[in-house]
Write a protein that holds these residues in place. Structure first.
Motif, PDB file in Angstrom:
ATOM      1  N   GLU A 126       0.831  -1.218   0.000  1.00 52.30           N
ATOM      2  CA  GLU A 126       0.000   0.000   0.000  1.00 52.30           C
ATOM      3  C   GLU A 126       0.857   1.256   0.000  1.00 52.30           C
ATOM      4  OE1 GLU A 126      -3.535  -1.752   2.777  1.00 52.30           O
ATOM      5  OE2 GLU A 126      -3.721   0.282   2.067  1.00 52.30           O
ATOM      6  N   ASN A 153      -7.375  -0.110   7.443  1.00 51.73           N
ATOM      7  CA  ASN A 153      -6.427   0.001   8.566  1.00 51.73           C
ATOM      8  C   ASN A 153      -6.810   1.133   9.498  1.00 51.73           C
ATOM      9  OD1 ASN A 153      -3.340   0.824   9.620  1.00 51.73           O
ATOM     10  ND2 ASN A 153      -3.743  -1.352   9.341  1.00 51.73           N
ATOM     11  N   ARG A 156      -8.321   0.421  12.983  1.00 48.30           N
ATOM     12  CA  ARG A 156      -7.524  -0.094  14.105  1.00 48.30           C
ATOM     13  C   ARG A 156      -7.006   1.018  15.024  1.00 48.30           C
ATOM     14  NH1 ARG A 156      -6.400  -5.333  12.750  1.00 48.30           N
ATOM     15  NH2 ARG A 156      -6.733  -5.826  10.569  1.00 48.30           N
ATOM     16  N   THR A 178      -8.756  -7.451   4.406  1.00 46.02           N
ATOM     17  CA  THR A 178      -7.790  -7.877   5.418  1.00 46.02           C
ATOM     18  C   THR A 178      -7.348  -9.307   5.185  1.00 46.02           C
ATOM     19  OG1 THR A 178      -8.733  -6.337   7.021  1.00 46.02           O
ATOM     20  CG2 THR A 178      -7.465  -8.185   7.896  1.00 46.02           C
TER      21      THR A 178
HETATM   22  N1  ING Z   1      -5.448  -4.240   5.375  1.00 51.92           N
HETATM   23  C1  ING Z   1      -5.148  -4.737   6.660  1.00 51.92           C
HETATM   24  C2  ING Z   1      -5.945  -4.082   7.770  1.00 51.92           C
HETATM   25  O1  ING Z   1      -5.541  -3.126   8.389  1.00 51.92           O
HETATM   26  C3  ING Z   1      -3.409  -5.245   8.288  1.00 51.92           C
HETATM   27  C4  ING Z   1      -3.683  -4.706   6.938  1.00 51.92           C
HETATM   28  C5  ING Z   1      -3.915  -6.466   8.680  1.00 51.92           C
HETATM   29  C6  ING Z   1      -2.640  -4.516   9.134  1.00 51.92           C
HETATM   30  C7  ING Z   1      -3.652  -6.943   9.970  1.00 51.92           C
HETATM   31  C8  ING Z   1      -2.354  -4.996  10.432  1.00 51.92           C
HETATM   32  C9  ING Z   1      -2.857  -6.219  10.839  1.00 51.92           C
HETATM   33  O2  ING Z   1      -7.007  -4.645   8.037  1.00 51.92           O
HETATM   34  C10 ING Z   1      -5.581  -2.987   4.868  1.00 51.92           C
HETATM   35  N2  ING Z   1      -5.916  -2.906   3.570  1.00 51.92           N
HETATM   36  O3  ING Z   1      -5.363  -1.977   5.539  1.00 51.92           O
END
Ligand code: ING
Length: 294
Positions: A126, A153, A156, A178
């Motif tokens: 990304e 993301n 989170r 994800t």
């Molecule tokens: N994908 C994932 C997300 O944040 C990720 C990347 C997965 C980061 C698990 C940390 C842990 O859900 C995207 N596209 O941001």
């Protein structure tokens, strides 16, 4: 009661070789089902028109550009795309029931890396293909409520929800792609990913007394699995609807925006309970970790 009946339109995999022309009929079928089930608003995933292309290492800029939309059918969005000329943002838009563009958001938190990493089980490029979003986390008054957006993301990060929470947001809508496994830790599989998905979305909803609608692009794309687990969470942090498959699946729930009032007026009465004089570090660029013990 201010009911917004929301349809979370989870989508199954899109293979790298698939064209947008094969995807759009799936999106329309979900929209038809949403209308038949009385939805006022439909939420699609991140990268709803294409495969999760940041998993592929590309050097030819023309090949990268082909994954981006230069325009969408509504002229109102053109300034977004015109200004973006030459820029590459992971972008989502909010339209009202007439199809008018109400808001535009560009993904702020970009995970992954920018160079090919042979150590990884698969790439997550990304940072190579997208620029960090420059919109911040705005909210918009529309359809009788206050709405905000995020992408993948972003969900989170507590800052994402708090900035919108401080603007009175009543519903946050977001999409995600994800991977089911952690490319840097094969021990971490889909159940842990789904746990973090629920944890992040439920926390953001509860701690800001807002509805959150999180919608997956799911399933196996060219051999790479993505989690499903699309969910609708109420302002008290309860999951009121959750996807059971990793394919195209519609969740529909009547969300009462007035249900956000209790949390905003009691436990999360920001005006009377927050102590901003102690929060300075949150906007600092690096943490203030104490030096190692003598
Ligand atoms: N994908 C994932 C997300 O944040 C990720 C990347 C997965 C980061 C698990 C940390 C842990 O859900 C995207 N596209 O941001």
């Amino acid at each position: 009661m201010r009911i917004i009946t929301v349809a979370a339109a989870q989508m199954g995999p899109i293979q790298r070789a698939e064209s947008r022309q094969t995807v759009i009929p799936r999106m329309i079928a979900l929209m038809d089902e949403a209308k038949a089930r009385g939805a006022d608003l439909i939420v699609y995933p991140e990268l709803a028109l294409t495969t999760f292309f940041p998993r592929w290492y590309m050097e030819d800029q023309a090949e990268v550009d082909a994954w981006f939309e230069r325009e969408i059918p509504n002229a109102a969005a053109m300034p977004l795309f015109a200004r973006a000329a030459g820029h590459h943002f992971n972008t989502c838009i909010l339209t009202d029931k007439s199809g008018k563009i109400v808001g535009k958001y560009r993904k702020t938190h970009l995970p992954g890396h920018s160079e090919f990493d042979p150590e990884r089980a698969f790439q997550h490029l990304e940072k190579r293909y997208f620029e960090p979003g420059d919109t911040g986390f705005p909210v918009w008054r529309t359809m009788g409520g206050i709405f905000g957006m995020a992408i993948c993301n972003d969900r989170r990060w507590p800052e994402t929800y708090r900035v919108m929470g401080l603007q009175g947001v009543e519903m946050v809508v977001l999409g995600y792609n994800t991977p089911s496994v952690n490319p840097q830790n094969s021990e971490e599989g889909p159940s842990r990913r789904l746990f973090h998905n629920r944890l992040s979305v439920q926390s953001g909803a509860y701690q800001n007394a807002t509805w959150v609608v999180a919608v997956a692009k799911a399933g196996v794309e060219d051999g790479f699995p993505l989690i499903g687990g699309s969910l609708i969470v109420d302002p008290d942090g309860e999951i009121v609807a959750e996807a059971r498959t990793e394919g195209d699946e519609l969740l529909v729930h009547p969300c009462d925006l007035d249900a956000t009032a209790f949390g905003k007026q009691t436990i999360f009465d920001f005006a009377s309970h927050r102590r901003v004089e102690h929060y300075g570090l949150i906007t600092s660029r690096v943490g203030a970790i104490p030096p190692p013990e003598e």
